[in-house]
Design an enzyme around this catalytic site. Structure first.
Site, PDB file in Angstrom:
ATOM      1  N   CYS A  66      11.801   0.655 -12.446  1.00  0.00           N
ATOM      2  CA  CYS A  66      11.351   1.864 -13.143  1.00  0.00           C
ATOM      3  C   CYS A  66      12.401   2.308 -14.155  1.00  0.00           C
ATOM      4  CB  CYS A  66      11.044   2.980 -12.152  1.00  0.00           C
ATOM      5  SG  CYS A  66      12.436   3.491 -11.117  1.00  0.00           S
ATOM      6  N   SER A 114       0.822  -1.217   0.000  1.00  0.00           N
ATOM      7  CA  SER A 114       0.000   0.000   0.000  1.00  0.00           C
ATOM      8  C   SER A 114       0.852   1.261   0.000  1.00  0.00           C
ATOM      9  CB  SER A 114      -0.938  -0.002   1.211  1.00  0.00           C
ATOM     10  OG  SER A 114      -0.194  -0.083   2.426  1.00  0.00           O
ATOM     11  N   ASN A 154       9.015   8.021 -12.481  1.00  0.00           N
ATOM     12  CA  ASN A 154       9.522   6.684 -12.203  1.00  0.00           C
ATOM     13  C   ASN A 154       8.421   5.757 -11.684  1.00  0.00           C
ATOM     14  OD1 ASN A 154       9.850   8.614  -9.965  1.00  0.00           O
ATOM     15  ND2 ASN A 154      10.544   6.860  -8.777  1.00  0.00           N
ATOM     16  N   ASN A 159       3.727   3.836  -2.330  1.00  0.00           N
ATOM     17  CA  ASN A 159       3.581   4.716  -3.494  1.00  0.00           C
ATOM     18  C   ASN A 159       3.167   3.962  -4.755  1.00  0.00           C
ATOM     19  OD1 ASN A 159       4.332   6.953  -1.983  1.00  0.00           O
ATOM     20  ND2 ASN A 159       6.476   6.865  -2.602  1.00  0.00           N
TER      21      ASN A 159
END
Length: 318
Positions: free
Chosen positions: A135, A16, A294, A18
């Site tokens: 990312c 939970s 990202n 970012n």
């Protein structure tokens, strides 16, 4: 085919933070084939779980065990996104595998094959677990692949991902080593370079900087025009699911011949064309501000992969 009355595939997100929260919002707002079934966390006070509750998504702060305990809901889940960390992903995947769930891994654990949607998604639609690299990998590997596909050989590729420190949560910071190792391996396995290297920079600048990436490749057997054309075509392909993805300037080239070979420390001397590609990734600001590109490219890639699996493997139509 899923039996959901909405004809959507029900998914769960573990994590939970970012990335998990941004992904949840994307599923709720944009997906035509996926439906949020559960948001799983371990911190009862996390913003992600609070937002999920406000958005009428079932939640638990007892980790994946908390979801599995809800047998009726667990049976409905078809795809699980893991947005936690590399060191717990193996446990999560074992539970999901026993439960017959498909896993889209957004950690650097890389239990399953690396997946970069615009490069190799079609090869991995039948896998139980697919890994979204990192990312930095999602942003840069398409560029390495763009050079590789028009070249006879790419002896070396190096990527530098610079992101705002504000957009790097505890999960990202705890996985820095895994980030560099996983990204470097994927530059080779997916991008097609003989040898890859990856560097990540967490930039504390204020105001926060938008994600910037630099890709260096040394290639043989392609012209500058062919490389430039391939790079621009790949940028457009990535933009189809990450609208904020763009070149910052024209691709830069430098030629190295037998009279001035390029020396790569610890690797050797090479002839060929060095291409330098400068990228910027602006986020869609679904959860965090636009500078957090990202996060956006990672969650967008994960979402796109799950949607492709839902349509091609689970038989759901958009």
């Amino acid at each position: 085919m899923t039996t959901n009355s909405s004809n959507k595939v029900k998914v769960a997100i573990i994590g939970s933070g970012n990335i998990g929260t941004d992904l949840m919002i994307k599923v709720l707002r944009t997906s035509k084939v996926l439906e949020m079934g559960a948001m799983v966390g371990i911190d009862p006070d996390s913003d992600g779980l609070a937002r999920a509750k406000r958005m009428k998504v079932w939640t638990t702060h007892e980790g994946l065990d908390g979801l599995v305990a809800n047998e009726a809901l667990w049976d409905q889940i078809k795809i699980v996104f893991d947005a936690t960390s590399a060191y717990v992903h193996e446990k999560h995947n074992d539970i999901c595998k026993r439960g017959g769930k498909i896993v889209v891994d957004l950690t650097p654990a890389a239990i399953g094959p690396y997946c970069v949607p615009v490069v190799n998604i079609e090869k991995h639609l039948a896998e139980q677990n697919v890994n979204m690299v990192t990312c930095g990998g999602q942003a840069t590997i398409p560029m390495v692949a763009a050079v590789t596909r028009v070249s006879e050989r790419v002896p070396y590729a190096e990527i530098v991902a610079s992101v705002s420190s504000r957009s790097a949560g505890p999960g990202t910071r705890a996985n820095i080593d895994e980030f560099t190792q996983t990204t470097a391996r994927a530059v080779e396995a997916v991008g097609g370079a003989d040898k890859g290297k990856a560097i990540i920079i967490l930039n504390p600048a204020e105001p926060p900087m938008i994600m910037r990436d630099t890709v260096y490749t040394l290639s043989q057997g392609a012209t500058e025009e062919e490389i430039s054309k391939s790079v621009h075509e790949m940028v457009e392909a990535v933009k189809s699911y990450v609208p904020g993805y763009r070149l910052k300037q024209k691709v830069q080239f430098e030629r190295f011949g037998s009279n001035n070979p390029l020396s790569i420390p610890g690797y050797g001397e090479f002839e060929g064309i060095k291409s330098t590609i400068f990228l910027e990734v602006e986020g869609a600001a679904h959860y965090l501000p636009a500078y957090a590109g990202n996060l956006d490219i990672m969650t967008s890639a994960g979402l796109g992969t799950a949607e492709r699996i839902a349509t091609m493997k689970l038989g759901v139509s958009a």
